[in-house]
Motif scaffolding. Sequence first.
Motif, PDB file in Angstrom:
ATOM      1  N   CYS A 172       0.843  -1.196   0.000  1.00  0.00           N
ATOM      2  CA  CYS A 172       0.000   0.000   0.000  1.00  0.00           C
ATOM      3  C   CYS A 172       0.881   1.249   0.000  1.00  0.00           C
ATOM      4  N   ASP A 173       0.237   2.410   0.162  1.00  0.00           N
ATOM      5  CA  ASP A 173       0.985   3.661   0.247  1.00  0.00           C
ATOM      6  C   ASP A 173       1.000   4.153   1.694  1.00  0.00           C
ATOM      7  N   ASP A 174       1.684   5.266   1.929  1.00  0.00           N
ATOM      8  CA  ASP A 174       1.802   5.819   3.285  1.00  0.00           C
ATOM      9  C   ASP A 174       0.448   6.126   3.907  1.00  0.00           C
ATOM     10  N   GLU A 175      -0.429   6.724   3.124  1.00  0.00           N
ATOM     11  CA  GLU A 175      -1.739   7.129   3.648  1.00  0.00           C
ATOM     12  C   GLU A 175      -2.531   5.918   4.148  1.00  0.00           C
ATOM     13  N   TYR A 176      -2.542   4.871   3.363  1.00  0.00           N
ATOM     14  CA  TYR A 176      -3.261   3.642   3.700  1.00  0.00           C
ATOM     15  C   TYR A 176      -2.712   3.050   5.004  1.00  0.00           C
ATOM     16  N   LEU A 177      -1.373   2.940   5.100  1.00  0.00           N
ATOM     17  CA  LEU A 177      -0.760   2.327   6.281  1.00  0.00           C
ATOM     18  C   LEU A 177      -0.864   3.239   7.500  1.00  0.00           C
ATOM     19  N   HIS A 178      -0.787   4.541   7.288  1.00  0.00           N
ATOM     20  CA  HIS A 178      -0.937   5.481   8.396  1.00  0.00           C
ATOM     21  C   HIS A 178      -2.319   5.324   9.037  1.00  0.00           C
ATOM     22  N   LYS A 179      -3.339   5.175   8.215  1.00  0.00           N
ATOM     23  CA  LYS A 179      -4.702   5.003   8.736  1.00  0.00           C
ATOM     24  C   LYS A 179      -4.797   3.735   9.585  1.00  0.00           C
ATOM     25  N   ILE A 180      -4.189   2.647   9.137  1.00  0.00           N
ATOM     26  CA  ILE A 180      -4.174   1.411   9.923  1.00  0.00           C
ATOM     27  C   ILE A 180      -3.435   1.642  11.239  1.00  0.00           C
ATOM     28  N   ASN A 181      -2.311   2.343  11.173  1.00  0.00           N
ATOM     29  CA  ASN A 181      -1.513   2.618  12.363  1.00  0.00           C
ATOM     30  C   ASN A 181      -2.316   3.410  13.395  1.00  0.00           C
ATOM     31  N   VAL A 182      -3.064   4.403  12.936  1.00  0.00           N
ATOM     32  CA  VAL A 182      -3.883   5.228  13.835  1.00  0.00           C
ATOM     33  C   VAL A 182      -5.086   4.432  14.344  1.00  0.00           C
ATOM     34  N   ASP A 183      -5.819   3.801  13.427  1.00  0.00           N
ATOM     35  CA  ASP A 183      -7.076   3.136  13.787  1.00  0.00           C
ATOM     36  C   ASP A 183      -6.883   1.906  14.669  1.00  0.00           C
ATOM     37  N   TYR A 184      -5.853   1.104  14.400  1.00  0.00           N
ATOM     38  CA  TYR A 184      -5.702  -0.168  15.097  1.00  0.00           C
ATOM     39  C   TYR A 184      -4.626  -0.170  16.181  1.00  0.00           C
ATOM     40  N   LEU A 185      -3.617   0.684  16.041  1.00  0.00           N
ATOM     41  CA  LEU A 185      -2.508   0.668  16.994  1.00  0.00           C
ATOM     42  C   LEU A 185      -2.389   1.965  17.783  1.00  0.00           C
ATOM     43  N   ASP A 186      -3.215   2.949  17.441  1.00  0.00           N
ATOM     44  CA  ASP A 186      -3.207   4.251  18.109  1.00  0.00           C
ATOM     45  C   ASP A 186      -1.838   4.925  18.031  1.00  0.00           C
ATOM     46  N   HIS A 187      -1.146   4.736  16.887  1.00  0.00           N
ATOM     47  CA  HIS A 187       0.148   5.377  16.632  1.00  0.00           C
ATOM     48  C   HIS A 187      -0.031   6.352  15.478  1.00  0.00           C
ATOM     49  N   ASP A 188       0.237   7.625  15.713  1.00  0.00           N
ATOM     50  CA  ASP A 188       0.079   8.635  14.671  1.00  0.00           C
ATOM     51  C   ASP A 188       1.422   8.904  13.995  1.00  0.00           C
ATOM     52  N   THR A 189       1.979   7.858  13.383  1.00  0.00           N
ATOM     53  CA  THR A 189       3.280   7.967  12.722  1.00  0.00           C
ATOM     54  C   THR A 189       3.260   7.185  11.417  1.00  0.00           C
ATOM     55  N   LEU A 190       4.187   7.527  10.538  1.00  0.00           N
ATOM     56  CA  LEU A 190       4.396   6.746   9.327  1.00  0.00           C
ATOM     57  C   LEU A 190       5.305   5.570   9.671  1.00  0.00           C
ATOM     58  N   THR A 191       5.098   4.470   8.991  1.00  0.00           N
ATOM     59  CA  THR A 191       5.937   3.296   9.190  1.00  0.00           C
ATOM     60  C   THR A 191       6.012   2.528   7.883  1.00  0.00           C
ATOM     61  N   ASP A 192       6.999   1.644   7.770  1.00  0.00           N
ATOM     62  CA  ASP A 192       7.136   0.864   6.549  1.00  0.00           C
ATOM     63  C   ASP A 192       6.363  -0.437   6.588  1.00  0.00           C
ATOM     64  N   ILE A 193       6.095  -0.946   7.801  1.00  0.00           N
ATOM     65  CA  ILE A 193       5.450  -2.254   7.927  1.00  0.00           C
ATOM     66  C   ILE A 193       4.625  -2.324   9.206  1.00  0.00           C
ATOM     67  N   ILE A 194       3.479  -2.954   9.085  1.00  0.00           N
ATOM     68  CA  ILE A 194       2.666  -3.324  10.243  1.00  0.00           C
ATOM     69  C   ILE A 194       2.251  -4.768  10.023  1.00  0.00           C
ATOM     70  N   SER A 195       2.469  -5.592  11.036  1.00  0.00           N
ATOM     71  CA  SER A 195       2.084  -6.995  10.898  1.00  0.00           C
ATOM     72  C   SER A 195       1.076  -7.353  11.987  1.00  0.00           C
ATOM     73  N   PHE A 196       0.061  -8.062  11.580  1.00  0.00           N
ATOM     74  CA  PHE A 196      -0.937  -8.607  12.494  1.00  0.00           C
ATOM     75  C   PHE A 196      -0.713 -10.107  12.530  1.00  0.00           C
ATOM     76  N   ASP A 197      -0.323 -10.598  13.699  1.00  0.00           N
ATOM     77  CA  ASP A 197       0.121 -11.971  13.877  1.00  0.00           C
ATOM     78  C   ASP A 197      -1.040 -12.843  14.354  1.00  0.00           C
ATOM     79  N   TYR A 198      -1.383 -13.852  13.559  1.00  0.00           N
ATOM     80  CA  TYR A 198      -2.437 -14.803  13.922  1.00  0.00           C
ATOM     81  C   TYR A 198      -1.861 -16.209  14.105  1.00  0.00           C
ATOM     82  N   THR A 199      -0.572 -16.276  14.427  1.00  0.00           N
ATOM     83  CA  THR A 199       0.113 -17.551  14.582  1.00  0.00           C
ATOM     84  C   THR A 199      -0.547 -18.386  15.677  1.00  0.00           C
TER      85      THR A 199
END
Length: 139
Positions: free
Chosen positions: A41-68
């Motif tokens: 995805c792009d920065d905007e898409y990942l930033h929204k996930i970071n804010v909505d699910y992790l409550d982090h208002d920062t840009l990042t290169d990767i977010i992983s959701f672990d269902y192991t």
Amino acid sequence: MISFNYETDFTLSNEAHYEEWISRIIDSEGFDEGEINYIFCDDEYLHKINVDYLDHDTLTDIISFDYTEGNLLQGDIFVSVERVKENALDFKVPFEDEIKRVLSHGILHYCGYKDKSPEDELLMRVKEDEKIQMFHVEQ
């Protein structure tokens, strides 16, 4: 099963080779391969996930959701292609190497590797380098 999904105009070249490489990473760490979804995805898409699910208002290169579950690695790995390109420039490495680093990074998290302390971050870098070298080895 490893799948690649695109929410941006980027696509991996030779998906089959990447899929086989990621499978070998999982095997090399003694885990079984479950359903792993990469979402580019792009920065905007990942930033929204970071804010909505992790409550982090920062840009990042990767977010992983672990269902192991047990030894079966499973999860969703979101990758900002924009951030990876920027990081490649900052670190003065080819984009292809940086994308491999990020793809392996998500899997290594599922394998239990952390990166919050300096010691953990150092071990993560060593493991990433080891796994990137595996990309160039044919099986």
